[in-house]
Design a protein around this motif. Structure first.
Motif, mmCIF file in Angstrom:
data_model
loop_
_atom_site.group_PDB
_atom_site.id
_atom_site.type_symbol
_atom_site.label_atom_id
_atom_site.label_comp_id
_atom_site.label_asym_id
_atom_site.label_seq_id
_atom_site.Cartn_x
_atom_site.Cartn_y
_atom_site.Cartn_z
ATOM 1 N N PHE A 1 0.804 -1.305 0.030
ATOM 2 C CA PHE A 1 0.314 0.078 -0.026
ATOM 3 C C PHE A 1 0.900 1.233 0.169
ATOM 4 N N ILE A 2 0.341 2.255 -0.838
ATOM 5 C CA ILE A 2 1.468 3.506 -0.727
ATOM 6 C C ILE A 2 0.202 5.084 -0.626
ATOM 7 N N SER A 3 1.003 5.434 0.463
ATOM 8 C CA SER A 3 0.819 6.798 0.705
ATOM 9 C C SER A 3 0.112 7.511 -0.766
ATOM 10 N N ALA A 4 -1.001 8.054 -0.877
ATOM 11 C CA ALA A 4 -1.662 8.941 -2.051
ATOM 12 C C ALA A 4 -0.889 10.751 -1.994
ATOM 13 N N THR A 5 -1.275 11.282 -0.481
ATOM 14 C CA THR A 5 -0.048 12.011 0.273
ATOM 15 C C THR A 5 0.354 12.233 -0.007
ATOM 16 N N GLY A 6 1.680 11.215 0.131
ATOM 17 C CA GLY A 6 3.271 11.204 -0.185
ATOM 18 C C GLY A 6 3.522 10.773 -1.877
ATOM 19 N N LEU A 7 2.580 10.576 -2.668
ATOM 20 C CA LEU A 7 2.234 10.491 -4.297
ATOM 21 C C LEU A 7 2.095 12.028 -4.289
ATOM 22 N N CYS A 8 1.758 12.499 -3.517
ATOM 23 C CA CYS A 8 1.434 14.406 -4.274
ATOM 24 C C CYS A 8 2.279 15.686 -3.847
ATOM 25 N N HIS A 9 3.313 14.107 -3.057
ATOM 26 C CA HIS A 9 4.171 15.680 -2.047
ATOM 27 C C HIS A 9 5.077 15.404 -2.951
ATOM 28 N N PRO A 10 5.855 16.747 -3.278
ATOM 29 C CA PRO A 10 7.119 16.828 -4.414
ATOM 30 C C PRO A 10 8.448 15.913 -4.232
ATOM 31 N N ILE A 11 8.547 15.831 -2.990
ATOM 32 C CA ILE A 11 9.948 14.758 -3.063
ATOM 33 C C ILE A 11 9.984 13.694 -2.647
ATOM 34 N N ALA A 12 8.374 13.043 -1.999
ATOM 35 C CA ALA A 12 8.740 11.662 -2.342
ATOM 36 C C ALA A 12 7.755 10.906 -3.179
ATOM 37 N N HIS A 13 7.322 11.912 -4.008
ATOM 38 C CA HIS A 13 6.928 11.172 -5.368
ATOM 39 C C HIS A 13 7.227 10.746 -6.156
ATOM 40 N N THR A 14 9.170 10.622 -6.485
ATOM 41 C CA THR A 14 9.344 9.962 -7.333
ATOM 42 C C THR A 14 9.980 8.490 -6.896
ATOM 43 N N LYS A 15 9.419 8.490 -5.391
ATOM 44 C CA LYS A 15 10.489 7.029 -4.737
ATOM 45 C C LYS A 15 9.186 6.288 -4.201
ATOM 46 N N LEU A 16 8.016 7.165 -4.019
ATOM 47 C CA LEU A 16 6.888 6.112 -4.404
ATOM 48 C C LEU A 16 6.482 5.770 -5.626
ATOM 49 N N VAL A 17 6.724 6.803 -7.450
ATOM 50 C CA VAL A 17 5.962 6.161 -8.038
ATOM 51 C C VAL A 17 7.516 5.533 -8.665
ATOM 52 N N ARG A 18 8.539 5.190 -7.851
ATOM 53 C CA ARG A 18 9.469 3.175 -8.217
ATOM 54 C C ARG A 18 8.810 2.985 -8.036
ATOM 55 N N GLU A 19 8.023 3.198 -6.390
ATOM 56 C CA GLU A 19 7.691 1.426 -5.943
ATOM 57 C C GLU A 19 6.068 0.730 -6.767
ATOM 58 N N LEU A 20 5.892 2.250 -7.542
ATOM 59 C CA LEU A 20 4.347 1.892 -8.045
ATOM 60 C C LEU A 20 4.998 1.207 -9.196
ATOM 61 N N SER A 21 6.276 1.011 -9.812
ATOM 62 C CA SER A 21 5.873 0.677 -10.782
ATOM 63 C C SER A 21 6.095 -0.558 -11.519
ATOM 64 N N PHE A 22 5.589 -1.224 -12.877
ATOM 65 C CA PHE A 22 5.271 -2.742 -12.630
ATOM 66 C C PHE A 22 5.301 -3.544 -14.087
ATOM 67 N N THR A 23 6.227 -4.876 -14.021
ATOM 68 C CA THR A 23 5.972 -5.355 -15.576
ATOM 69 C C THR A 23 4.982 -6.212 -15.851
ATOM 70 N N GLN A 24 4.495 -6.257 -17.300
ATOM 71 C CA GLN A 24 3.427 -6.821 -17.640
ATOM 72 C C GLN A 24 3.326 -8.003 -16.984
ATOM 73 N N ALA A 25 4.513 -8.967 -16.327
ATOM 74 C CA ALA A 25 4.729 -10.294 -15.868
ATOM 75 C C ALA A 25 3.752 -10.390 -14.985
ATOM 76 N N GLU A 26 3.405 -8.724 -14.339
ATOM 77 C CA GLU A 26 2.936 -9.469 -12.833
ATOM 78 C C GLU A 26 1.270 -8.655 -13.129
ATOM 79 N N ARG A 27 1.039 -8.601 -13.714
ATOM 80 C CA ARG A 27 -0.413 -8.251 -14.601
ATOM 81 C C ARG A 27 -1.369 -9.876 -14.310
#
Length: 127
Positions: free
Chosen positions: A43-69
């Motif tokens: 689970f990911i903090s939606a507020t963190g995703l909207c924060h300019p500093i935390a955004h980059t790290k959390l987007v990286r945690e959200l990344s996925f590959t097609q194999a995970e679908r």
């Protein structure tokens, strides 16, 4: 992915979203070696995703590959606007589903007024 339920003719088997567990390597392992039909991210903090500093790290945690679908993003927050913006980001990233966590009883989540507090604080007072 919902069509998969009908196609299978049985209940789907999903992995639970677990903090510090269901990261990309774990999900890729599940996709390759398990019987799970759908996987969730941590689970990911939606507020963190909207924060300019935390955004980059959390987007990286959200990344996925097609194999995970198929894959579902789970978000939590105490801020309705942040939850909306984060859900739109997950949709843009191509997630197959979005799970809004309103029930996590974890004391750290509750302290930030996420989980059940989000629902309690979002419902207009009847008085």
């Amino acid at each position: 992915w919902y069509d998969k339920v009908t196609e299978l003719g049985r209940a789907i088997i999903v992995s639970a979203p677990m903090a510090n567990v269901t990261n990309a390597p774990y999900r890729q392992m599940l996709a390759k070696y398990s019987a799970f039909d759908v996987v969730w991210n941590e689970f990911i903090s939606a507020t963190g995703l909207c924060h300019p500093i935390a955004h980059t790290k959390l987007v990286r945690e959200l990344s996925f590959t097609q194999a995970e679908r198929p894959i579902v993003a789970q978000l939590f927050s105490s801020n309705l606007h942040d939850m909306y913006k984060a859900a739109m980001l997950c949709e843009h990233m191509g997630y197959d589903g979005i799970d809004l966590n309103f029930g996590c009883p974890d004391k750290n989540i509750m302290k930030g007024q996420g989980g059940p507090w989000f629902v309690i604080l979002s419902v207009p007072s009847s008085s």
